[in-house]
Design a protein around this motif. Structure first.
Motif, PDB file in Angstrom:
ATOM      1  N   VAL A  95      49.805  29.813  43.711  1.00 40.88           N
ATOM      2  CA  VAL A  95      50.141  28.766  44.987  1.00 40.88           C
ATOM      3  C   VAL A  95      51.299  28.882  45.310  1.00 40.88           C
ATOM      4  O   VAL A  95      52.327  29.036  44.695  1.00 40.88           O
ATOM      5  CB  VAL A  95      49.834  27.320  44.210  1.00 40.88           C
ATOM      6  N   ILE A  96      51.346  28.837  46.702  1.00 37.64           N
ATOM      7  CA  ILE A  96      52.817  29.075  47.303  1.00 37.64           C
ATOM      8  C   ILE A  96      52.806  28.065  48.248  1.00 37.64           C
ATOM      9  O   ILE A  96      51.785  27.432  48.890  1.00 37.64           O
ATOM     10  CB  ILE A  96      53.144  30.438  47.838  1.00 37.64           C
ATOM     11  N   LYS A  97      53.967  27.617  48.993  1.00 37.07           N
ATOM     12  CA  LYS A  97      53.998  26.783  50.148  1.00 37.07           C
ATOM     13  C   LYS A  97      53.643  27.433  51.356  1.00 37.07           C
ATOM     14  O   LYS A  97      53.708  28.942  51.243  1.00 37.07           O
ATOM     15  CB  LYS A  97      55.615  26.305  50.225  1.00 37.07           C
ATOM     16  N   LEU A  98      53.548  27.109  52.490  1.00 40.20           N
ATOM     17  CA  LEU A  98      53.219  27.624  53.692  1.00 40.20           C
ATOM     18  C   LEU A  98      54.361  28.566  54.140  1.00 40.20           C
ATOM     19  O   LEU A  98      54.127  29.514  55.126  1.00 40.20           O
ATOM     20  CB  LEU A  98      52.706  26.670  54.670  1.00 40.20           C
ATOM     21  N   ASN A  99      55.642  28.223  53.604  1.00 43.21           N
ATOM     22  CA  ASN A  99      56.901  28.889  54.359  1.00 43.21           C
ATOM     23  C   ASN A  99      57.007  30.281  53.442  1.00 43.21           C
ATOM     24  O   ASN A  99      57.865  30.974  53.471  1.00 43.21           O
ATOM     25  CB  ASN A  99      57.846  28.251  54.382  1.00 43.21           C
ATOM     26  N   GLY A 100      56.116  30.327  52.296  1.00 39.09           N
ATOM     27  CA  GLY A 100      56.113  31.489  51.347  1.00 39.09           C
ATOM     28  C   GLY A 100      57.193  31.279  49.963  1.00 39.09           C
ATOM     29  O   GLY A 100      57.143  31.959  49.228  1.00 39.09           O
ATOM     30  N   GLU A 101      57.776  29.869  49.859  1.00 45.71           N
ATOM     31  CA  GLU A 101      58.646  29.647  48.812  1.00 45.71           C
ATOM     32  C   GLU A 101      57.745  29.375  47.763  1.00 45.71           C
ATOM     33  O   GLU A 101      56.525  28.830  48.014  1.00 45.71           O
ATOM     34  CB  GLU A 101      59.545  28.449  49.056  1.00 45.71           C
ATOM     35  N   ASN A 102      58.362  29.466  46.502  1.00 43.27           N
ATOM     36  CA  ASN A 102      57.543  28.800  45.295  1.00 43.27           C
ATOM     37  C   ASN A 102      57.285  27.197  45.687  1.00 43.27           C
ATOM     38  O   ASN A 102      58.263  26.585  46.111  1.00 43.27           O
ATOM     39  CB  ASN A 102      58.209  28.943  44.016  1.00 43.27           C
ATOM     40  N   ALA A 103      56.389  26.597  45.058  1.00 46.06           N
ATOM     41  CA  ALA A 103      55.999  25.069  45.034  1.00 46.06           C
ATOM     42  C   ALA A 103      56.677  24.475  44.133  1.00 46.06           C
ATOM     43  O   ALA A 103      57.371  25.211  43.063  1.00 46.06           O
ATOM     44  CB  ALA A 103      54.546  25.060  44.956  1.00 46.06           C
ATOM     45  N   THR A 104      57.118  23.330  44.423  1.00 48.46           N
ATOM     46  CA  THR A 104      57.969  22.465  43.215  1.00 48.46           C
ATOM     47  C   THR A 104      56.712  21.670  42.398  1.00 48.46           C
ATOM     48  O   THR A 104      55.757  21.518  42.537  1.00 48.46           O
ATOM     49  CB  THR A 104      58.990  21.534  43.963  1.00 48.46           C
ATOM     50  N   LEU A 105      57.353  20.906  41.601  1.00 47.22           N
ATOM     51  CA  LEU A 105      56.508  20.095  40.567  1.00 47.22           C
ATOM     52  C   LEU A 105      55.936  18.865  41.589  1.00 47.22           C
ATOM     53  O   LEU A 105      54.941  18.700  41.393  1.00 47.22           O
ATOM     54  CB  LEU A 105      57.511  19.451  39.443  1.00 47.22           C
ATOM     55  N   SER A 106      56.650  18.271  42.577  1.00 44.00           N
ATOM     56  CA  SER A 106      56.198  17.533  43.362  1.00 44.00           C
ATOM     57  C   SER A 106      55.104  17.835  44.098  1.00 44.00           C
ATOM     58  O   SER A 106      53.945  17.403  44.496  1.00 44.00           O
ATOM     59  CB  SER A 106      57.099  16.723  44.189  1.00 44.00           C
ATOM     60  N   ASP A 107      54.993  19.162  44.613  1.00 52.31           N
ATOM     61  CA  ASP A 107      53.840  19.937  45.367  1.00 52.31           C
ATOM     62  C   ASP A 107      52.621  20.137  44.601  1.00 52.31           C
ATOM     63  O   ASP A 107      51.639  20.050  45.083  1.00 52.31           O
ATOM     64  CB  ASP A 107      54.241  21.383  45.952  1.00 52.31           C
ATOM     65  N   TYR A 108      53.014  20.522  43.065  1.00 50.73           N
ATOM     66  CA  TYR A 108      51.912  20.620  42.297  1.00 50.73           C
ATOM     67  C   TYR A 108      51.241  19.253  41.849  1.00 50.73           C
ATOM     68  O   TYR A 108      50.012  19.122  41.944  1.00 50.73           O
ATOM     69  CB  TYR A 108      52.090  21.343  41.145  1.00 50.73           C
ATOM     70  N   ALA A 109      51.962  18.419  41.787  1.00 48.97           N
ATOM     71  CA  ALA A 109      51.574  16.968  41.647  1.00 48.97           C
ATOM     72  C   ALA A 109      50.624  16.215  42.868  1.00 48.97           C
ATOM     73  O   ALA A 109      49.592  15.699  42.516  1.00 48.97           O
ATOM     74  CB  ALA A 109      52.601  15.826  41.258  1.00 48.97           C
TER      75      ALA A 109
END
Length: 114
Positions: A95-109
Motif C-alpha cells: 500500500v502506498i499513497k497516490l503520490n508514491g510516498e509511504n502511507a502513515t498510520l492514519s492512512d492505514y487506519a
C-alpha cells in the motif's frame, strides 16, 4: 497491466504497476490463513487453561481481548511492514499513497475503517 504514473517533487515520473484482482485475492486468502492460525492457537491455549469452565461473561471478555490482534490485523501489519501484510508480502504488493510516498498510520487506519 495497469500502471500508475506518479510525478515526484523533483519532476521525475515513476510508474507503478497496480496489483491485479487475482494478486489481491490471493493476498487476502493468505491473510485469512494467518488469522485462522492465530485463532486456532488462542483456542487451543484457552482449552489448555480451562477457559470453557470459567464464568461465561469472564471467558467472553478474555476471548475478545485475545482476538484484538485479529480485529486490527491489517492496520498493525501494514504499519509494521511498511504497507504490507503477510499475504501482500508473499504476493509482492504493498500500500502506498497516490503520490508514491509511504502511507502513515492514519492512512492505514482510514483504509481499515472503510
Amino acid at each position: 497491466m495497469k500502471t500508475i504514473d506518479i510525478i515526484t517533487s523533483h519532476n521525475v515520473g515513476i510508474d507503478y504497476e497496480a496489483a491485479t484482482v487475482m494478486n489481491r485475492g490471493v493476498a487476502s486468502f493468505l491473510d485469512l490463513l494467518v488469522m485462522l492460525a492465530y485463532y486456532l492457537i488462542v483456542f487451543f491455549i484457552s482449552l489448555a487453561f480451562g477457559l470453557e469452565t470459567w464464568d461465561f461473561s469472564m471467558a467472553t471478555v478474555i476471548f475478545y481481548i485475545l482476538m484484538l490482534p485479529v480485529f486490527f490485523y491489517s492496520v498493525f501489519m501494514e504499519y509494521l511492514l511498511k504497507g504490507q501484510t503477510v499475504g501482500k508480502l508473499a504476493m509482492g504488493i504493498r500500500v502506498i499513497k497516490l503520490n508514491g510516498e509511504n502511507a502513515t498510520l492514519s492512512d492505514y487506519a482510514m483504509r481499515w475503517a472503510f
